[in-house]
Each structure stands twice: as C-alpha cells, then as structure tokens.
Design an enzyme around this catalytic site. Structure first.
Site, PDB file in Angstrom:
ATOM      1  N   LYS A 182       0.846  -1.199   0.000  1.00 49.20           N
ATOM      2  CA  LYS A 182       0.000   0.000   0.000  1.00 49.20           C
ATOM      3  C   LYS A 182       0.882   1.249   0.000  1.00 49.20           C
ATOM      4  O   LYS A 182       2.088   1.167   0.278  1.00 49.20           O
ATOM      5  CB  LYS A 182      -0.918  -0.022   1.224  1.00 49.20           C
ATOM      6  CG  LYS A 182      -0.181   0.009   2.557  1.00 49.20           C
ATOM      7  CD  LYS A 182      -1.116  -0.325   3.708  1.00 49.20           C
ATOM      8  CE  LYS A 182      -0.356  -0.365   5.029  1.00 49.20           C
ATOM      9  NZ  LYS A 182      -1.174  -0.897   6.119  1.00 49.20           N
ATOM     10  N   ARG A 213     -10.810  -0.419  14.624  1.00 50.88           N
ATOM     11  CA  ARG A 213     -10.611   0.410  13.437  1.00 50.88           C
ATOM     12  C   ARG A 213     -11.534  -0.106  12.339  1.00 50.88           C
ATOM     13  O   ARG A 213     -12.540   0.505  12.026  1.00 50.88           O
ATOM     14  CB  ARG A 213      -9.129   0.392  13.024  1.00 50.88           C
ATOM     15  CG  ARG A 213      -8.783   1.437  11.989  1.00 50.88           C
ATOM     16  CD  ARG A 213      -7.287   1.480  11.683  1.00 50.88           C
ATOM     17  NE  ARG A 213      -6.786   0.230  11.096  1.00 50.88           N
ATOM     18  CZ  ARG A 213      -5.537   0.077  10.658  1.00 50.88           C
ATOM     19  NH1 ARG A 213      -4.667   1.073  10.754  1.00 50.88           N
ATOM     20  NH2 ARG A 213      -5.156  -1.071  10.126  1.00 50.88           N
ATOM     21  N   TYR A 230      15.807  29.391  10.082  1.00 53.71           N
ATOM     22  CA  TYR A 230      14.599  30.097  10.520  1.00 53.71           C
ATOM     23  C   TYR A 230      14.461  30.029  12.036  1.00 53.71           C
ATOM     24  O   TYR A 230      14.633  28.961  12.636  1.00 53.71           O
ATOM     25  CB  TYR A 230      13.367  29.471   9.877  1.00 53.71           C
ATOM     26  CG  TYR A 230      13.212  29.783   8.415  1.00 53.71           C
ATOM     27  CD1 TYR A 230      13.054  31.101   7.973  1.00 53.71           C
ATOM     28  CD2 TYR A 230      13.224  28.771   7.472  1.00 53.71           C
ATOM     29  CE1 TYR A 230      12.901  31.383   6.620  1.00 53.71           C
ATOM     30  CE2 TYR A 230      13.073  29.043   6.119  1.00 53.71           C
ATOM     31  CZ  TYR A 230      12.913  30.355   5.707  1.00 53.71           C
ATOM     32  OH  TYR A 230      12.769  30.632   4.380  1.00 53.71           O
ATOM     33  N   MET A 250      12.168  24.409   3.776  1.00 54.53           N
ATOM     34  CA  MET A 250      11.429  23.701   2.728  1.00 54.53           C
ATOM     35  C   MET A 250      12.365  22.877   1.831  1.00 54.53           C
ATOM     36  O   MET A 250      12.080  21.726   1.490  1.00 54.53           O
ATOM     37  CB  MET A 250      10.647  24.701   1.868  1.00 54.53           C
ATOM     38  CG  MET A 250       9.805  24.027   0.802  1.00 54.53           C
ATOM     39  SD  MET A 250       8.948  25.207  -0.245  1.00 54.53           S
ATOM     40  CE  MET A 250       7.656  25.764   0.835  1.00 54.53           C
TER      41      MET A 250
END
Ligand SMILES: *Cc1c(COP(=O)(O)O)cnc(C)c1O
Length: 354
Positions: free
Chosen positions: A34, A129, A251, A299
């Site tokens: 998956k 679930r 940052y 980023m």
C-alpha cells in the site's frame, strides 16, 4: 544539473527482506505494498517482491495496474470496495476484497457474477478500526458462505499492539475463541507479529514495513533482525558557512553556536519529505560519518554540523536515511515512525534503482 537529492531503491534488499519473512514462517506471505509500496514505488517493489505469494494494497486502480502489468498473484484490497462498481471491477480482475462492515456486505448483493469473488472477512478483535464486532461476525460469515458471488472466505484481523509491550494475546484469544469452529484460512500477522508471535501466523502473514528493511520494534534494530534498508535518501552539501560564537542557524535561529564552527547546507528539506519536526541533533551522515542536523529544517534545505570534519565541503555526500543510518533512528528523533518518513517521500525526489 538537477538537485543532488535522490532516493535509491535497492531491489536486492527487497528480495532479501522477503526471504527473511519467509524464513520466519510457514504461512503464505501477502506482501503489503500500500501507499506506493511504502514510498518505494508500486511496480518497482512488486517486481522485486515477485517471489511473494500475494500482494495487499488499498487502491483498486493500483490493483488493476498490477494485473495490467501481468501479475497473477492473489491481490487483496485491504479496505475492500467502496461502491458496487468496485465489486464489478474486483470480479473482472480477480481481486480479493476485505469485507469489514455491513454496508460492504449489502453491496455484495449487487455483484452480478456467481462464485467468482474471494473475500476476506475482517473481524474487529480489539483494535476498533475496521471489522465486524465479534457478536456480528457469525451472521456475516454465514451470509458470505452462502452468497452466490463468493468463492472463498478467509478470516482476518489486525493487531493494535504487536510491536509494543502489550502484545497480541487479548486480541488473539478473542479471534480464536470466535472462529475456532469455522473452517476457513486465517490471516492475522503484520511484520511485528510475524517476527515476534509465531502463534499468530495462521495461513497468510501480511508483512509490510519489514520488507522495506525497517524494524517494527522501537527496541530492536533492523540489522539485528537481518533486514536491509531498501531506500537510501541521499543528497549533497551545497554551501558551507563558518559561524562565530553566538551566530544562529536557519529560521527562528533556534540553534546558536557557542564556539566557532563550520556548518554545511544540505539540499534536502521538508518539501522533499524530510520531517520538519526533526530537531537539532537528528542523526545524519556526511562522507559516511555520523553527525547531526542544526536548527529548523527549511522547505528545501537543512543544516548539518561539520565540526571535526575539515574534509567535508561543497559536494560532500550526505545520507539522510538508509544505508548506514536506519530510518527508524531519524524517525524517532523527529517524534514519528519510519512508516511515515518512507511514505512521505515527495514526488519531486528522483528515484533510482540500485
Ligand atoms: C499496513 C497493514 C499491514 C502491514 O503492517 P506492517 O506493520 O507494515 O507490517 C498488515 N495488515 C494490514 C491490515 C495493514 O493495514
């Protein structure tokens, strides 16, 4: 020149890890592919794992891709079908379907074919679930057994704590008590249960993460389990800064040097799938040597400590995870799990097979 970041997928590691799974069980192996084979690429991983007994995934279109590529193995849809059309497609391509709720059971009635569909009846043994509650499972089983569209029924459940101290005993007991008298193949084990609880193996095991070379256990390394990393995410240093005492990095300036030091800027950031929450100190390899990240991940870039590495500079190779640096360690430092890092690899990262 493209950016130097790339993910190298080792087909031989995938094959090897399937061999480790096989060596631990006599059950048939349903390889879980998956999420694009946990970020490794669906068809690439399927090919490397072709010695498997079956494939399990979520997206019916991916299952059809497998069939179109010529795979004849059993293919299981782990969340089953979402519409009556899905059932028709599943029949056409011989895809086995999980049936986990009454809605899917009802949809099956719209399925035109007779005796053509394999279903896996999912029982909620405690994870809460997917799956039929134990008290509803008997009726579901009887309906499936009598249903004209159904060929074979396999019983399945999924463990919530196979990788943790809690273990599987309560869920295993609930499942076994319910199904003891039912004549059908069984499937319970994910990677952690395959490796730790042979009593759960049944007829089909469903390993995922171990095939990709990561350990499902926090306290046991992939290496100690004999697994090999299938994905190595690498890049290069593209800039070097020399800090004075008191200078900050990145940052927010969350890392501040307390002495002069060299810092490398690596072409890899959160837009590549590297976790932004990886804090200062997250392990990383430069020139094959372990060092640490510094400050916030940007980023497209992140910073590494080059203290004591005078040989490191622009162009030095960097490994973010994989060969020589288990993805689990990076994940743990960032407060997540290997699964999330592997699946989150961004499409912009080029993949090479090696
Ligand atoms: C994802 C998944 C697996 C594989 O789990 P791993 O922990 O990756 O081995 C097995 N069964 C089901 C139902 C799953 O959703």
């Amino acid at each position: 020149m493209p950016r130097p970041i790339q993910a190298r997928i080792s087909l031989s590691a995938l094959e090897h890890n399937l061999g480790i799974a096989r060596s631990r069980t006599r059950a048939r192996v349903m390889s879980v592919i998956k999420a694009g084979a946990y970020g490794h690429g669906l068809l690439r991983a399927a090919e490397a794992l072709r010695a498997t007994d079956g494939y399990a995934l979520l997206d019916i279109n991916d299952a059809v891709l497998l069939r179109d590529a010529g795979y004849r193995h059993p293919v299981l849809l782990l969340e089953g079908c979402f519409t009556p059309d899905d059932f028709a497609l599943a029949v056409r391509h011989d895809l086995a379907c999980v049936i986990h709720n009454a809605e899917q059971l009802a949809m099956l009635d719209a399925c035109p074919q007779r005796g053509a569909l394999d279903v896996w009846l999912k029982i909620n043994s405690g994870m809460n679930r997917l799956g039929f509650a134990p008290q509803a499972a008997q009726a579901a089983m009887e309906k499936l057994k009598a249903h004209p569209a159904v060929r074979n029924v396999t019983l399945m459940t999924h463990f919530a704590n196979a990788d943790e101290a809690t273990g599987v005993s309560a869920q295993l007991e609930a499942f076994n008590a319910l199904t003891a008298a039912w004549r059908a193949p069984r499937s319970l084990a994910n990677s952690a249960a395959l490796l730790r609880y042979p009593e759960t193996h049944g007829d089909w095991v469903r390993p995922g993460i171990m095939l990709y070379g990561a350990s499902p256990f926090a306290e046991m390394s992939a290496q100690s389990l004999g697994l090999q990393a299938a994905m190595t995410l690498s890049s290069e240093i593209i800039a070097v800064q020399t800090l004075r005492s008191g200078d900050a990095v990145g940052y927010g300036g969350t890392f501040r040097a307390d002495a002069p030091m060299r810092v490398g800027t690596v072409a890899c950031g959160y837009a590549d799938g590297y976790p932004r929450h990886a804090p200062t100190g997250t392990p990383i390899l430069v020139n094959g040597r372990r060092t640490r990240t510094l400050g916030r991940v940007s980023m497209d870039m992140l910073a590494v400590d080059l203290s004591g590495m005078p040989e490191a500079g622009i162009g030095s190779p960097v490994v973010l995870w994989g060969d020589g640096l288990p993805v689990e360690e990076v994940a743990a430092a960032a407060g997540t799990i290997s699964y999330e890092l592997l699946c989150a690899l961004a499409p912009r990262v080029s993949m090479v097979v090696g």
